[in-house]
Design an enzyme around this catalytic site. Sequence first.
Site, mmCIF file in Angstrom:
data_model
loop_
_atom_site.group_PDB
_atom_site.id
_atom_site.type_symbol
_atom_site.label_atom_id
_atom_site.label_comp_id
_atom_site.label_asym_id
_atom_site.label_seq_id
_atom_site.Cartn_x
_atom_site.Cartn_y
_atom_site.Cartn_z
ATOM 1 N N LYS A 24 -5.347 9.295 -9.599
ATOM 2 C CA LYS A 24 -5.563 8.060 -8.819
ATOM 3 C C LYS A 24 -4.984 8.216 -7.416
ATOM 4 C CE LYS A 24 -7.643 5.639 -12.007
ATOM 5 N NZ LYS A 24 -9.069 5.277 -11.850
ATOM 6 N N LEU A 63 -1.383 1.074 -2.144
ATOM 7 C CA LEU A 63 -1.374 0.098 -3.243
ATOM 8 C C LEU A 63 -2.468 0.409 -4.260
ATOM 9 C CD1 LEU A 63 -0.467 -2.824 -4.192
ATOM 10 C CD2 LEU A 63 -2.361 -3.664 -2.813
ATOM 11 N N LEU A 65 -5.253 -0.644 -5.918
ATOM 12 C CA LEU A 65 -6.138 -1.784 -5.629
ATOM 13 C C LEU A 65 -6.657 -2.451 -6.903
ATOM 14 C CD1 LEU A 65 -8.021 -0.202 -2.589
ATOM 15 C CD2 LEU A 65 -6.478 -2.168 -2.506
ATOM 16 N N GLU A 111 3.492 3.116 4.250
ATOM 17 C CA GLU A 111 4.680 2.244 4.230
ATOM 18 C C GLU A 111 5.839 2.965 3.539
ATOM 19 O OE1 GLU A 111 3.533 -2.231 4.301
ATOM 20 O OE2 GLU A 111 2.404 -1.351 2.656
ATOM 21 N N GLU A 131 -5.881 -1.512 5.070
ATOM 22 C CA GLU A 131 -5.716 -2.938 4.750
ATOM 23 C C GLU A 131 -6.665 -3.795 5.583
ATOM 24 O OE1 GLU A 131 -3.279 -0.787 5.169
ATOM 25 O OE2 GLU A 131 -1.554 -1.239 3.892
ATOM 26 N N ARG A 134 -9.960 -3.915 4.088
ATOM 27 C CA ARG A 134 -9.980 -4.442 2.709
ATOM 28 C C ARG A 134 -9.716 -5.948 2.688
ATOM 29 N NH1 ARG A 134 -11.731 0.120 1.280
ATOM 30 N NH2 ARG A 134 -10.386 1.926 1.130
ATOM 31 N N GLY A 139 2.069 -5.125 3.096
ATOM 32 C CA GLY A 139 3.016 -5.937 2.324
ATOM 33 C C GLY A 139 4.233 -5.149 1.875
#
Length: 256
Positions: A24, A63, A65, A111, A131, A134, A139
């Site tokens: 992933k 992240l 998703l 990040e 981001e 998307r 965050g």
Amino acid sequence: MTHTDLQLELQDNIAIVRLNRASKRNALSDALILALRNTFENLPSSVRAAVIDGEGPHFCAGLDLSELQERDAGQGLIHSRMWHAALDLVQHGPVPVIAALHGAVVGGGLELASACHIRVADSTTFYALPEGSRGIFVGGGGSVRIPKLIGAARMTDMMLTGRVYSAEEGERAGFAQYLVAEGTAFDKAVELAKRVATNAPLTNYALMHALPRIAEQPADHGFFTEALMAGIAQSAPDAKERVRAFLEGKANKVQK
Ligand code: 1HE
């Protein structure tokens, strides 16, 4: 908590923390973020520096998703704070952390990299903040940390236009302090970690904890904080021993 998607290996006094979810692209699930926090909270006291690496061809796709769809606004806020807590432990934990970057360093992966103290990128590295496209926002502390590396204007451009920075552009812009040949970022990061581990722990502590705070302070406060930290660091027996060794001709000189 341990997690199979995060490996911790000790090489003498260096901790190797590896994102281990290559299928992933090392996307950061909640479980992985919690494991990261747990790992940095519980590093053995013998550890003097850490390296974060990613298994497979990419450092981290950000992240996960697939988990985003499950959250409402309140849960989203709490989720972001969970990332903040985890990455704060990377930045303000017990030891300096070196990121070994390759392939995608995107979204939350960037990040995470930004929370580290040194970033070593190989020539396959690319940086992006998808981001923007998307329909979400950073965050994981990116709005605070990324502008400190590359400036708010560049980050705004990346999020508005989807601009991707190559390894070379990223080094020039300030993402990475080191740019190395393909496949060598991890070895270089370990080499640097070993060097970092030889410093007096209090000097490393000052660089991790005092320097970023001084950068946020008005100059007059910064000078005062610096003086306090300098006084504390130089009073440590370790510092006195190192300076004495130099004066007696027993310590390394600075080499070009
Ligand atoms: C994922 C994710 C992910 C890959 N969450 N599953 N991040 C992004 O928007 C980046 C999304 N990912 C990509 O653009 C690409 O996957 C990569 C450039 C990173 C790599 O491309 P590639 O061709 O090597 O791999 P792939 O075929 O796209 O992905 C392999 C698998 O990983 C595939 O699943 P499969 O079941 O079809 O094999 C992908 O769906 C899966 N995968 N990335 C979930 N991110 C704290 S807020 C932070 C906010 C953000 O980070 S937003 C940015 C999210």
